[in-house]
Write a protein that holds these residues in place. Structure first.
Motif, PDB file in Angstrom:
ATOM      1  N   MET A   1       0.831  -1.203   0.000  1.00  0.00           N
ATOM      2  CA  MET A   1       0.000   0.000   0.000  1.00  0.00           C
ATOM      3  C   MET A   1       0.869   1.258   0.000  1.00  0.00           C
ATOM      4  SD  MET A   1      -3.269   1.011   0.262  1.00  0.00           S
ATOM      5  CE  MET A   1      -4.236  -0.142   1.223  1.00  0.00           C
ATOM      6  N   ALA A   2       1.959   1.229   0.746  1.00  0.00           N
ATOM      7  CA  ALA A   2       2.839   2.392   0.819  1.00  0.00           C
ATOM      8  C   ALA A   2       3.459   2.717  -0.529  1.00  0.00           C
ATOM      9  CB  ALA A   2       3.941   2.144   1.857  1.00  0.00           C
ATOM     10  N   PHE A   3       3.704   1.696  -1.350  1.00  0.00           N
ATOM     11  CA  PHE A   3       4.349   1.916  -2.639  1.00  0.00           C
ATOM     12  C   PHE A   3       3.373   2.329  -3.738  1.00  0.00           C
ATOM     13  CE2 PHE A   3       7.932  -0.623  -0.926  1.00  0.00           C
ATOM     14  CZ  PHE A   3       8.969   0.236  -1.284  1.00  0.00           C
ATOM     15  N   ILE A   4       2.243   1.627  -3.855  1.00  0.00           N
ATOM     16  CA  ILE A   4       1.385   1.820  -5.031  1.00  0.00           C
ATOM     17  C   ILE A   4      -0.065   2.146  -4.691  1.00  0.00           C
ATOM     18  CG2 ILE A   4       2.751   0.373  -6.570  1.00  0.00           C
ATOM     19  CD1 ILE A   4       0.889  -1.924  -5.988  1.00  0.00           C
ATOM     20  N   GLY A   5      -0.364   2.369  -3.423  1.00  0.00           N
ATOM     21  CA  GLY A   5      -1.757   2.568  -3.023  1.00  0.00           C
ATOM     22  C   GLY A   5      -2.375   3.858  -3.525  1.00  0.00           C
ATOM     23  N   ALA A   6      -1.562   4.857  -3.911  1.00  0.00           N
ATOM     24  CA  ALA A   6      -2.106   6.151  -4.327  1.00  0.00           C
ATOM     25  C   ALA A   6      -2.512   6.190  -5.796  1.00  0.00           C
ATOM     26  CB  ALA A   6      -1.085   7.244  -4.041  1.00  0.00           C
ATOM     27  N   LEU A   7      -2.222   5.160  -6.575  1.00  0.00           N
ATOM     28  CA  LEU A   7      -2.595   5.121  -7.986  1.00  0.00           C
ATOM     29  C   LEU A   7      -4.108   4.965  -8.147  1.00  0.00           C
ATOM     30  CD1 LEU A   7       0.131   2.648  -9.304  1.00  0.00           C
ATOM     31  CD2 LEU A   7       0.161   5.132  -9.535  1.00  0.00           C
ATOM     32  N   ARG A   8      -4.612   5.310  -9.361  1.00  0.00           N
ATOM     33  CA  ARG A   8      -6.019   5.013  -9.646  1.00  0.00           C
ATOM     34  C   ARG A   8      -6.195   3.495  -9.631  1.00  0.00           C
ATOM     35  NH1 ARG A   8     -10.292   7.473 -11.100  1.00  0.00           N
ATOM     36  NH2 ARG A   8      -9.204   9.436 -11.556  1.00  0.00           N
ATOM     37  N   GLY A   9      -7.178   3.036  -8.890  1.00  0.00           N
ATOM     38  CA  GLY A   9      -7.319   1.597  -8.711  1.00  0.00           C
ATOM     39  C   GLY A   9      -6.228   1.036  -7.820  1.00  0.00           C
ATOM     40  N   GLY A  10      -5.692   1.901  -6.943  1.00  0.00           N
ATOM     41  CA  GLY A  10      -4.535   1.517  -6.140  1.00  0.00           C
ATOM     42  C   GLY A  10      -4.746   0.265  -5.309  1.00  0.00           C
ATOM     43  N   LEU A  11      -5.934   0.140  -4.679  1.00  0.00           N
ATOM     44  CA  LEU A  11      -6.175  -1.030  -3.847  1.00  0.00           C
ATOM     45  C   LEU A  11      -6.238  -2.315  -4.666  1.00  0.00           C
ATOM     46  CD1 LEU A  11      -8.705  -0.046  -1.024  1.00  0.00           C
ATOM     47  CD2 LEU A  11      -6.377  -0.894  -0.792  1.00  0.00           C
ATOM     48  N   ALA A  12      -6.654  -2.213  -5.935  1.00  0.00           N
ATOM     49  CA  ALA A  12      -6.651  -3.393  -6.797  1.00  0.00           C
ATOM     50  C   ALA A  12      -5.219  -3.846  -7.060  1.00  0.00           C
ATOM     51  CB  ALA A  12      -7.364  -3.082  -8.113  1.00  0.00           C
TER      52      ALA A  12
ATOM     53  N   VAL B   1     -11.769   2.690 -17.388  1.00  0.00           N
ATOM     54  CA  VAL B   1     -13.153   2.572 -17.877  1.00  0.00           C
ATOM     55  C   VAL B   1     -14.164   2.808 -16.764  1.00  0.00           C
ATOM     56  CG1 VAL B   1     -14.844   0.981 -18.866  1.00  0.00           C
ATOM     57  CG2 VAL B   1     -12.505   1.028 -19.766  1.00  0.00           C
ATOM     58  N   TYR B   2     -13.921   2.218 -15.583  1.00  0.00           N
ATOM     59  CA  TYR B   2     -14.893   2.284 -14.490  1.00  0.00           C
ATOM     60  C   TYR B   2     -14.548   3.332 -13.427  1.00  0.00           C
ATOM     61  CZ  TYR B   2     -16.528  -2.115 -16.483  1.00  0.00           C
ATOM     62  OH  TYR B   2     -17.013  -3.081 -17.338  1.00  0.00           O
ATOM     63  N   SER B   3     -13.502   4.121 -13.684  1.00  0.00           N
ATOM     64  CA  SER B   3     -13.102   5.202 -12.759  1.00  0.00           C
ATOM     65  C   SER B   3     -12.922   4.702 -11.332  1.00  0.00           C
ATOM     66  CB  SER B   3     -14.140   6.337 -12.784  1.00  0.00           C
ATOM     67  OG  SER B   3     -14.219   6.903 -14.062  1.00  0.00           O
ATOM     68  N   TYR B   4     -12.053   3.709 -11.171  1.00  0.00           N
ATOM     69  CA  TYR B   4     -11.768   3.214  -9.833  1.00  0.00           C
ATOM     70  C   TYR B   4     -11.171   4.327  -8.986  1.00  0.00           C
ATOM     71  CZ  TYR B   4     -12.422  -1.583 -11.532  1.00  0.00           C
ATOM     72  OH  TYR B   4     -12.948  -2.731 -12.057  1.00  0.00           O
ATOM     73  N   PRO B   5     -11.440   4.327  -7.688  1.00  0.00           N
ATOM     74  CA  PRO B   5     -10.936   5.411  -6.824  1.00  0.00           C
ATOM     75  C   PRO B   5      -9.412   5.356  -6.644  1.00  0.00           C
ATOM     76  CG  PRO B   5     -11.973   3.681  -5.516  1.00  0.00           C
ATOM     77  CD  PRO B   5     -12.252   3.346  -6.955  1.00  0.00           C
ATOM     78  N   LYS B   6      -8.850   6.537  -6.418  1.00  0.00           N
ATOM     79  CA  LYS B   6      -7.429   6.614  -6.075  1.00  0.00           C
ATOM     80  C   LYS B   6      -7.264   6.413  -4.575  1.00  0.00           C
ATOM     81  CE  LYS B   6      -5.840   9.710  -9.748  1.00  0.00           C
ATOM     82  NZ  LYS B   6      -5.138  10.978 -10.050  1.00  0.00           N
ATOM     83  N   GLY B   7      -6.115   5.878  -4.196  1.00  0.00           N
ATOM     84  CA  GLY B   7      -5.824   5.698  -2.783  1.00  0.00           C
ATOM     85  C   GLY B   7      -5.276   6.972  -2.169  1.00  0.00           C
ATOM     86  N   GLU B   8      -5.139   6.967  -0.863  1.00  0.00           N
ATOM     87  CA  GLU B   8      -4.598   8.135  -0.165  1.00  0.00           C
ATOM     88  C   GLU B   8      -3.083   8.160  -0.299  1.00  0.00           C
ATOM     89  OE1 GLU B   8      -5.897   7.870   3.852  1.00  0.00           O
ATOM     90  OE2 GLU B   8      -8.034   7.829   3.333  1.00  0.00           O
ATOM     91  N   SER B   9      -2.563   9.358  -0.608  1.00  0.00           N
ATOM     92  CA  SER B   9      -1.110   9.491  -0.714  1.00  0.00           C
ATOM     93  C   SER B   9      -0.503   9.591   0.686  1.00  0.00           C
ATOM     94  CB  SER B   9      -0.748  10.734  -1.532  1.00  0.00           C
ATOM     95  OG  SER B   9      -1.302  11.888  -0.937  1.00  0.00           O
ATOM     96  N   MET B  10       0.760   9.169   0.790  1.00  0.00           N
ATOM     97  CA  MET B  10       1.462   9.185   2.068  1.00  0.00           C
ATOM     98  C   MET B  10       2.687  10.087   1.975  1.00  0.00           C
ATOM     99  SD  MET B  10       1.608   5.203   3.280  1.00  0.00           S
ATOM    100  CE  MET B  10       0.134   4.248   3.575  1.00  0.00           C
ATOM    101  N   THR B  11       3.065  10.623   3.112  1.00  0.00           N
ATOM    102  CA  THR B  11       4.325  11.371   3.150  1.00  0.00           C
ATOM    103  C   THR B  11       5.491  10.384   3.071  1.00  0.00           C
ATOM    104  OG1 THR B  11       4.487  11.265   5.561  1.00  0.00           O
ATOM    105  CG2 THR B  11       3.250  13.117   4.617  1.00  0.00           C
TER     106      THR B  11
END
Length: 421
Positions: free
Chosen positions: A81-92, A193-203
């Motif tokens: 999550m710390a590395f890629i969670g902020a991308l669109r569809g990050g949790l996927a 296509v489905y506009s998946y949510p972005k994750g929260e960015s971290m410091t």
């Protein structure tokens, strides 16, 4: 004909596959009227599990138990999550990559789906993802378990095919990475296509704290895979050291693992391992009977009328195994098909047994995700409440790219044998 009839009847009434194979073998001996074969049956049964490489199976299962009980899985998810969670569809992406890391420890698709579905699906639902998609993605990500080393199915295949366990385990690296990349492409397209949510960015400070806290958990896959690749240890030795490493990390670094948990962990690992090893023993008897009845030779004669070259044969095998995998679980599917198809692949078409094993295992694992059975979907459904049928429809693009990978592996054997041997 009597033997085939008994086999179909036992399968239809739900007799466990190991017992089914033994009873069918005994039926064949009775039907052949050669009672002397009964004298060899116990020898074949014992010989099926008289293999040093099989010790790796209970050890790999125990690694998964210790890892889950020790909180290692949670740390791996947090680090991803710390590395890629902020991308669109990050949790996927997190779901997929966390599964990839966990796969390098667990080696079992169904166990992996059960663990990861409990952790990832509720989290994805909170962030606005459809539950059916989240559960289906977790099931497909579980495909990585039997492909990326260590893999219980590869260990079983290596015993059936009499090839080095280390070669089979390493052969799964490239296909596992390719499958992960293909799944990432699907997530990226579906996210757009489905506009998946972005994750929260971290410091950077928060990200560094999570990563540093989780780094010791990576010792387990590094020790297992690294020691095999470097030739320092064979798979069984690497698995034994992996158990110790997982215990030390869970007990003394994370602090969530207690000594009181060990008896139940050992019991669960012992029960699962006993089921797998009984299947292997029954497979030895079944294979012996097939050879005695010249079944591989008869099937080979038919196959050669359909497939004229190795690639055509491999594509035919893909279709056959995908159908078989929809109704029969992975390890039993291996046990029933490898004794028949492997001699044809190696002796008639000159196909590398390691390459053939990778294609067979991936086919049967994909059967975990295909109707009418779809075992991984049912596991994910039991944990999350999502409908298995809807999961298959929503995640159909993942099925299609997995089929694409099988075609590529069938045409380019180097993708399977790059790290093997």
């Amino acid at each position: 004909m009597a033997t085939a009839g008994v086999f179909l009847f036992l399968m239809l009434i739900g007799v466990p596959i190991g017992l089914c194979l033994l009873l069918v073998s005994m039926t064949y001996i009775l039907d052949s009227r050669n009672m002397l074969l009964f004298d060899s049956l116990p020898v074949q049964l014992f010989g099926g599990v008289d293999n040093y490489g099989l010790i790796a199976i209970p050890l790999f299962v125990l690694i998964g138990e210790v890892m889950n009980g020790g909180g290692i899985t949670r740390r791996i998810i947090d680090m991803t999550m710390a590395f890629i969670g902020a991308l669109r569809g990050g949790l996927a992406y997190v779901n997929l990559f966390a599964n990839m890391f966990v796969a390098s420890i667990l080696g079992s698709a169904t166990a992996q789906v059960a663990i990861m579905a409990q952790m990832m699906v509720p989290e994805m639902e909170k962030k606005g993802y459809d539950k059916t998609f989240a559960a289906g993605l977790t099931a497909y990500a579980g495909m990585l378990g039997p492909i990326i080393p260590p893999s219980i199915m590869f260990v079983v295949y290596s015993v059936l095919a009499q090839v080095p366990v280390a070669d089979m385990l390493m052969a799964g690296l490239v296909p596992g990475i390719l499958l992960t990349v293909l799944f990432c492409i699907v997530i990226a397209i579906m996210g757009f296509v489905y506009s998946y949510p972005k994750g929260e960015s971290m410091t950077m400070r928060a990200r560094a704290k999570i990563v540093l806290g989780a780094l010791p958990t990576l010792l387990v896959p590094i020790i297992i895979v690294g020691s095999i690749l470097a030739g320092i240890a064979n798979p069984t030795e690497a698995a034994a050291v992996g158990v110790v490493a997982a215990f030390l990390v869970g007990r003394y670094w994370i602090g969530e693992l207690s000594y009181s948990q060990l008896p139940m962990m050992l019991l669960r690992a012992g029960i699962y391992s006993a089921v797998v090893l009984f299947l292997v023993a029954a497979a030895a008897v079944f294979s012996w009977v097939l050879v005695y009845g010249m079944v591989p030779q008869k099937v080979a004669a038919w196959v050669q009328t359909v497939a004229s070259d190795p690639i055509t044969f491999m594509l035919l095998v893909n279709v056959i195994l995908l159908v078989i995998g929809t109704v029969i679980d992975g390890a039993p599917g291996l046990i029933m098909t490898v004794p028949i198809l492997l001699p044809i692949a190696t002796e008639v078409y000159g196909i590398d047994p390691v390459h053939f094993g990778v294609v067979v295992v991936i086919n049967l694992v994909l059967g975990f995700l295909s109707p009418p059975v779809g075992l991984s979907f049912f596991v994910a459904s039991a944990v999350t409440g999502a409908k298995p049928g809807k999961m298959f429809i929503v995640t159909l693009p993942f099925f299609l790219v997995a089929c694409l990978l099988l075609v590529l592996l069938s045409i380019f054997p180097e993708l399977s044998t790059f790290f093997a041997g």
